[in-house]
Design a protein around this motif. Structure first.
Motif: not given
Length: 437
Positions: A44-62
């Motif tokens: 809900g931080s607002g102002g994001s581009d309509s063609k983007t999405v943010t993704f929080g990932s724990n897939y940290s191993d290579q």
């Protein structure tokens, strides 16, 4: 293992099994540093581009990190929506998840089904995607939907991949000795006796990691008492000192003479190597774990469901931990977040990821198994036919209870199996403190 002091709900840490639960006992201190798990601009931080999405990932191993990046790139090609990825170390992600969700989390983030999903849904820290399930529900079985549903009956989770827990063995060794798959606990005990006569350790066990034998408890409990009781017990709603729990440990005692000696001093990896070497007859473990030890030799690895104990329940419940994704409570791009979750629910996305993992299976029931190896094909059928799916004890119950009461209790049982009264009374006391305290 030091005793865990319960932390307030807002600081309640949830760790992955990769951390072997050891960090749970000091997680209050770790959680205090949680703001370092920053988001990329969702929540809900607002102002994001309509063609983007943010993704929080724990897939940290290579390997998994590269695999999930390829999946997100395919999503961009198909939708025109770019995913900004916020990758954190797997263990750090789990340790700091509460503060992350209370701040400005990414639109979509990786997480786990079961208690861990329900906990944050119940605290109002994740987004309701029940409407989305109306569209993508056809990709999943009813058991998978059950595992994605919060205590309020709404859906908060999209399954991505899973792997079954069962009894694993080498078919070539069994064929050599003429062993057949046991259908009941009695038959399993009889088979174990034959293996001992043949100079084979019947059940390979490594419990020095703390968590592996929690999986055996799960199997024994839902085979003895059924899925509903098992889940109610995990939620602290049943009597841990009652007859049903005592019955579980009585059934378990029958297997202990078949166990590999010095289980508490052996890692699960070394126990799995015993099976690989033909010195151990079978092992209760997950395909993802033992499959790592059979790299390049998966064609001589098979499994069967933990045998029936109570005919009223048969083998209708399967333990198959599910990894997947959730949505922020107030994503900056709700429409794009749901488009991404919809894509992640597809066979295409899941199979693309699993190119890097030949021991797990896509969560979607619509996957064409043509590209699977024999182990994966059997696992797909095994999980797909399950009436109920459990997630593993440390994912299905309050982690404070799993890390302290259950690990210590199971280890005490393996060391002193005749003191069931003392064991269950101790578990009941700790359950009361954690679940009602």
């Amino acid at each position: 293992m030091t005793r865990f002091t319960p932390t307030p709900p807002t600081a309640h840490p949830l760790l992955g099994r990769r951390a072997v639960l050891k960090g749970l006992l000091t997680a209050a201190g770790i959680a205090a540093a949680a703001p370092t798990l920053a988001a990329c601009g969702g929540g809900g931080s607002g102002g994001s581009d309509s063609k983007t999405v943010t993704f929080g990932s724990n897939y940290s191993d290579q390997v998994p990190r590269t695999a999930i990046a390829a999946v997100l790139e395919d999503f961009k090609k198909q939708s025109g929506i770019a995913a900004t990825v916020n990758t954190k170390d797997h263990e750090t992600f789990q340790q700091q998840i509460t503060n992350y969700l209370q701040g400005h989390p990414d639109d979509v983030y990786s997480w786990f089904a079961g208690f861990r999903m329900r906990y944050f849904a119940g605290k109002g820290l994740s987004g309701d995607i029940s409407d989305l399930w109306g569209q993508l529900g056809g990709n999943y079985t009813q058991a998978q939907k059950e595992a994605s549903t919060g205590n309020d009956g709404k859906q908060y989770f999209v399954p991505f991949y899973s792997y079954p827990w069962a009894v694993f063995y080498r078919p070539s060794i069994w064929q050599q000795h003429g062993y057949t798959v046991p259908k009941t606990l009695d038959e399993l005990v009889t088979l174990g006796g034959k293996m001992k006569t043949d100079g084979i350790v019947p059940i390979a066990v490594g419990q020095s990691n703390g968590w592996p034998q929690l999986g055996t408890f799960d199997q024994l409990n839902f085979r003895t008492n059924g899925y509903d009781f098992h889940m109610s017990l995990m939620a602290g709603k049943e009597d841990w000192a009652g007859k049903k729990v005592r019955d579980v440990f009585d059934n378990w005692k029958r297997l202990l003479p078949l166990y590999q000696e010095n289980a508490l001093g052996r890692t699960w990896q070394d126990a799995a190597q015993t099976v690989l070497q033909g010195k151990g007859g079978m092992m209760v473990i997950g395909s993802q774990q033992i499959g790592q030890q059979f790299a390049g030799k998966l064609d001589d690895l098979d499994f069967f469901p933990f045998p029936e104990i109570n005919s009223a329940y048969g083998t209708d419940t399967v333990e198959a931990p599910i990894d997947g994704f959730m949505m922020a409570k107030k994503p900056a791009n709700a429409d794009n977040a749901k488009k991404l979750l919809t894509y992640l629910s597809t066979p295409e996305a899941q199979l693309a990821y699993l190119k890097s993992d030949p021991t797990s299976i896509a969560a979607s029931s619509k996957v064409d198994p043509a590209g699977y190896n024999a182990l994966q094909k059997k696992a797909m059928d095994f999980v797909g036919k399950a009436k109920h799916i459990t997630q593993f004890l440390d994912r299905d119950t309050d982690p404070r209870f799993a890390s302290d009461a259950m690990i210590n209790g199971v280890n005490a049982f393996l060391n002193k199996p005749d003191d069931i009264d003392g064991l269950v009374n101790g578990l009941a006391s700790q359950a009361k403190s954690i679940f009602t305290g």
